[in-house]
Scaffold this active site. Structure first.
Site, short mmCIF file in Angstrom:
data_model
loop_
_atom_site.label_atom_id
_atom_site.label_comp_id
_atom_site.label_asym_id
_atom_site.label_seq_id
_atom_site.Cartn_x
_atom_site.Cartn_y
_atom_site.Cartn_z
N GLU A 58 3.59 -12.11 -9.63
CA GLU A 58 4.96 -11.69 -9.29
C GLU A 58 5.85 -12.84 -8.84
OE1 GLU A 58 2.21 -8.24 -9.08
OE2 GLU A 58 2.19 -10.27 -8.22
N PHE A 83 4.77 -5.46 -4.26
CA PHE A 83 4.58 -6.77 -4.86
C PHE A 83 5.91 -7.48 -5.13
CE2 PHE A 83 1.01 -4.08 -6.65
CZ PHE A 83 0.18 -4.35 -5.57
N HIS A 109 7.66 2.60 -7.14
CA HIS A 109 6.51 2.99 -6.31
C HIS A 109 6.71 2.60 -4.84
CE1 HIS A 109 5.00 3.28 -10.35
NE2 HIS A 109 3.88 3.87 -9.93
N ASP A 117 -2.54 6.05 -4.22
CA ASP A 117 -2.78 4.61 -4.26
C ASP A 117 -3.01 4.04 -2.86
OD1 ASP A 117 -2.53 4.73 -6.94
OD2 ASP A 117 -0.67 3.59 -7.08
N ARG A 167 7.96 7.00 -7.39
CA ARG A 167 6.99 7.53 -8.35
C ARG A 167 7.08 9.06 -8.44
NH1 ARG A 167 0.44 7.03 -7.37
NH2 ARG A 167 -0.25 7.67 -9.44
#
Length: 315
Positions: A58, A83, A109, A117, A167
């Protein structure tokens, strides 16, 4: 609201990118091996020559985006919020923010609604991080219509922009003729004289539900959608707080450094007001179904209603 149309804002992001790319050949999209999840795959399918998969790197992706922007391209760099904002913070700060490059960051997300997750991927700190970067615009859309408008507004804005997408499929609440998206301008969705509720992202729909419940108790809540957290609509914040005398902020983000902190910064200086912040209370998330997590962390309409009722009554 089970009968209401629901769309995840990450889906809206992917479709908006493809639409933007059709009319603007200078738009380039980058992702970090997550095109399917961030929905940049929609753009990739339409314009494969203008999509770059930077792999799970990233920081490097942000550097590539900075280089593209320096040559006159319009890069949209995408990854999960954890990220994009977390892992790549230094590159965003020094390679994008410092030289004021025209890079747009699509962070998907975000928040605890990432669900199963778990805590490592549930970024509740991204808004706080991005707020500290000078000149960074931060947009947290509430639904499909607003997410698509945010992408267009980001394109039209000269300079770095951070967009936060989710999400979880959320209700479409802005599908009306009077809707207008403008960077840095909040939207009053419901008038009220007793308390002002400033909400952002998926919490806007939950807050509207809470306001309806409050009304049955005789508490008229003014609900304001703050889609742009930076720059903040300070004029509206001060006016609404002055009008009702009590303020509540609601966000799917840590209560430290997010919308609540931004609102408090303004009111402490310009209109001291009693404020209650509703959000993630200085804790990590956990793995579980998104809807159940939202309820457990007190971010659903029923929980918001209960908290605001007690706040209003001084309990």
């Amino acid at each position: 609201m089970s009968d209401v149309k629901k769309i995840a804002t990450r889906d809206s992001y992917g479709k908006a990118l493809a639409e933007l790319g059709a009319s603007h050949p200078e738009v380039v999209v980058l992702d970090a091996d997550l095109a399917g999840a961030t929905k940049t795959a929609v753009f990739k399918k339409a314009f494969p020559e203008r999509h770059i998969d930077c792999g799970i790197a990233e920081g490097n992706m942000m550097g590539v985006a900075a280089g593209l922007a320096a040559t006159g391209k319009f890069p949209f760099a995408s990854s999960f919020a954890m990220f994009a904002a977390g892992r790549a913070f230094e590159q965003i700060r020094n390679s994008i923010g410092y030289p004021k490059l025209n890079v747009k960051i699509g962070a998907t997300h975000a928040g605890i609604s990432v669900g199963e997750d778990g805590a490592t991927h549930q970024c509740n700190e991204d808004i706080a991080l991005m707020r500290t970067i000078p000149g960074m615009v931060i947009i947290n859309p509430s639904d499909d219509l607003e997410a698509r408008a945010a992408v267009q507004a980001a394109y039209e804005h000269q300079g770095p922009v951070y967009m936060r997408f989710g999400r979880l499929a959320v209700p479409v609440i802005n599908e009306n003729e009077g809707y207008k998206f403008e960077l840095g301008k909040g939207i009053v969705l419901r008038e009220g004289k007793d308390v002002t509720i400033f909400a952002t992202g998926l919490e806007v729909a939950e807050t509207l539900n809470a306001a309806e419940k409050l009304a049955t108790d005789g508490i008229e809540a003014k609900v304001v959608n703050i889609h742009t957290i930076k720059p903040l609509d300070e004029e509206l914040v001060v006016a609404a707080a002055t009008e009702t005398g009590k303020v509540v902020t609601v966000e799917e983000h840590s209560i430290i450094g997010g919308l609540g902190s931004a609102i408090c910064d303004v009111l402490a200086e310009k209109a001291p007001t009693k404020v209650m912040k509703i959000g993630v209370n200085d804790t990590y998330g956990e793995s579980g179904p998104a809807i159940e997590l939202i309820k457990k962390y007190g971010l659903d309409g029923e929980s918001i209603y209960g908290k605001i009722k007690k706040f209003y009554m001084g309990l």
